[in-house]
Write an enzyme that holds these catalytic residues in place. Structure first.
Site, PDB file in Angstrom:
ATOM      1  N   HIS A  23      39.615  38.880  40.872  1.00  0.00           N
ATOM      2  CA  HIS A  23      38.581  39.551  40.226  1.00  0.00           C
ATOM      3  C   HIS A  23      37.373  39.111  41.021  1.00  0.00           C
ATOM      4  CE1 HIS A  23      40.682  40.410  36.280  1.00  0.00           C
ATOM      5  NE2 HIS A  23      41.468  39.495  36.731  1.00  0.00           N
TER       6      HIS A  23
ATOM      7  N   ASP B 161      37.657  47.498  38.355  1.00  0.00           N
ATOM      8  CA  ASP B 161      38.480  47.458  37.085  1.00  0.00           C
ATOM      9  C   ASP B 161      38.207  48.315  36.063  1.00  0.00           C
ATOM     10  OD1 ASP B 161      39.445  44.430  35.790  1.00  0.00           O
ATOM     11  OD2 ASP B 161      39.188  45.903  34.265  1.00  0.00           O
ATOM     12  N   ILE B 162      39.308  48.616  35.376  1.00  0.00           N
ATOM     13  CA  ILE B 162      39.160  49.746  33.997  1.00  0.00           C
ATOM     14  C   ILE B 162      38.366  49.453  33.061  1.00  0.00           C
ATOM     15  CG2 ILE B 162      41.308  49.510  32.870  1.00  0.00           C
ATOM     16  CD1 ILE B 162      42.030  52.457  33.364  1.00  0.00           C
TER      17      ILE B 162
ATOM     18  N   HIS C 121      46.055  39.468  41.908  1.00  0.00           N
ATOM     19  CA  HIS C 121      44.679  39.813  42.243  1.00  0.00           C
ATOM     20  C   HIS C 121      43.766  38.979  42.219  1.00  0.00           C
ATOM     21  CE1 HIS C 121      46.126  40.256  38.202  1.00  0.00           C
ATOM     22  NE2 HIS C 121      44.953  39.959  37.742  1.00  0.00           N
TER      23      HIS C 121
ATOM     24  N   ASN D   2      43.413  34.862  37.833  1.00  0.00           N
ATOM     25  CA  ASN D   2      44.156  34.278  36.681  1.00  0.00           C
ATOM     26  C   ASN D   2      45.439  34.228  37.122  1.00  0.00           C
ATOM     27  OD1 ASN D   2      42.021  34.707  34.968  1.00  0.00           O
ATOM     28  ND2 ASN D   2      42.242  36.796  34.226  1.00  0.00           N
TER      29      ASN D   2
ATOM     30  N   GLU E 102      47.590  38.886  33.232  1.00  0.00           N
ATOM     31  CA  GLU E 102      48.343  40.112  32.463  1.00  0.00           C
ATOM     32  C   GLU E 102      49.200  40.973  33.478  1.00  0.00           C
ATOM     33  OE1 GLU E 102      45.589  42.062  30.196  1.00  0.00           O
ATOM     34  OE2 GLU E 102      45.411  40.316  28.851  1.00  0.00           O
ATOM     35  N   VAL E 103      48.711  41.285  34.677  1.00  0.00           N
ATOM     36  CA  VAL E 103      49.494  42.024  35.791  1.00  0.00           C
ATOM     37  C   VAL E 103      50.097  41.400  36.699  1.00  0.00           C
ATOM     38  CG1 VAL E 103      49.181  43.990  37.393  1.00  0.00           C
ATOM     39  CG2 VAL E 103      47.728  43.788  35.043  1.00  0.00           C
TER      40      VAL E 103
HETATM   41  P1  AMP Z   1      44.565  39.846  34.751  1.00  0.00           P
HETATM   42  O1  AMP Z   1      44.202  39.372  33.263  1.00  0.00           O
HETATM   43  O2  AMP Z   1      43.881  38.841  35.568  1.00  0.00           O
HETATM   44  O3  AMP Z   1      46.087  40.158  34.734  1.00  0.00           O
HETATM   45  O4  AMP Z   1      43.669  41.174  34.838  1.00  0.00           O
HETATM   46  C1  AMP Z   1      44.333  42.447  34.804  1.00  0.00           C
HETATM   47  C2  AMP Z   1      42.842  43.452  34.919  1.00  0.00           C
HETATM   48  O5  AMP Z   1      43.491  44.697  35.267  1.00  0.00           O
HETATM   49  C3  AMP Z   1      42.415  43.606  33.640  1.00  0.00           C
HETATM   50  O6  AMP Z   1      40.806  43.144  33.946  1.00  0.00           O
HETATM   51  C4  AMP Z   1      42.375  45.120  33.384  1.00  0.00           C
HETATM   52  O7  AMP Z   1      41.121  45.739  32.807  1.00  0.00           O
HETATM   53  C5  AMP Z   1      42.964  45.481  34.648  1.00  0.00           C
HETATM   54  N1  AMP Z   1      43.471  46.889  34.793  1.00  0.00           N
HETATM   55  C6  AMP Z   1      44.700  47.340  34.071  1.00  0.00           C
HETATM   56  N2  AMP Z   1      44.984  48.431  34.573  1.00  0.00           N
HETATM   57  C7  AMP Z   1      44.221  48.831  35.228  1.00  0.00           C
HETATM   58  C8  AMP Z   1      44.123  50.102  36.151  1.00  0.00           C
HETATM   59  N3  AMP Z   1      45.007  51.068  35.823  1.00  0.00           N
HETATM   60  N4  AMP Z   1      43.015  50.197  36.908  1.00  0.00           N
HETATM   61  C9  AMP Z   1      42.091  49.178  36.959  1.00  0.00           C
HETATM   62  N5  AMP Z   1      42.214  48.136  36.304  1.00  0.00           N
HETATM   63  C10 AMP Z   1      43.250  47.706  35.330  1.00  0.00           C
END
Ligand code: AMP
Length: 122
Positions: free
Chosen positions: A107, A34-35, A105, A92, A100-101
């Site tokens: 974590h 994770d970034i 996925h 999530n 958010e994405v």
């Molecule tokens: P979620 O809120 O469960 O959708 O988590 C999305 C996660 O993606 C967050 O923890 C972000 O820090 C992570 N994230 C977003 N962009 C990137 C990226 N380019 N590379 C790695 N992790 C990312």
């Protein structure tokens, strides 16, 4: 169920358009750091298929992909050396889940005592 957005950030990582710090890859699964890590080890595990969320994946993915995904999560934890003393996995899901994405996925958090599960305040 919302349509899959083929330009979401994880789709772009899968296409190689955006770099990632890869920790694992097989035919069905990619995992990368994770970034914005929230634990000493914070890895994201994603299926290569286009699934919006856990809800989408659990309902529509072929059994082979679901099995491969779950096997990979355990393998990644062992490869990272965190199976003992343990770790947490989290998905999530949707608006109330704080997703958010919009590409499914998990974590994987590890590397310290993570405490009790918490629900973030508003
Ligand atoms: P979620 O809120 O469960 O959708 O988590 C999305 C996660 O993606 C967050 O923890 C972000 O820090 C992570 N994230 C977003 N962009 C990137 C990226 N380019 N590379 C790695 N992790 C990312």
């Amino acid at each position: 169920m919302q349509d899959y957005d083929h330009n979401n950030i994880f789709a772009r990582i899968l296409r190689g358009e955006i770099p990632c710090r890869k920790v694992y890859e097989d035919a069905h699964v990619l995992a990368f750091h994770d970034i914005h890590p929230q634990a000493p080890t914070h890895v994201l595990v994603i299926p290569k298929g286009a699934y919006v969320s856990f809800d989408d994946f659990s309902a529509t993915a072929p059994a082979e992909e679901i099995a491969a995904f779950m096997r990979a999560v355990g393998q990644i934890a062992r490869d990272l050396g965190v199976a003992e003393p343990g770790y947490r996995i989290l998905a999530n899901t949707g608006l109330n889940g704080g997703q958010e994405v919009p590409h499914f996925h998990l974590h994987l958090f590890a590397g310290r005592r993570l405490g009790r599960m918490v629900v973030a305040a508003e």
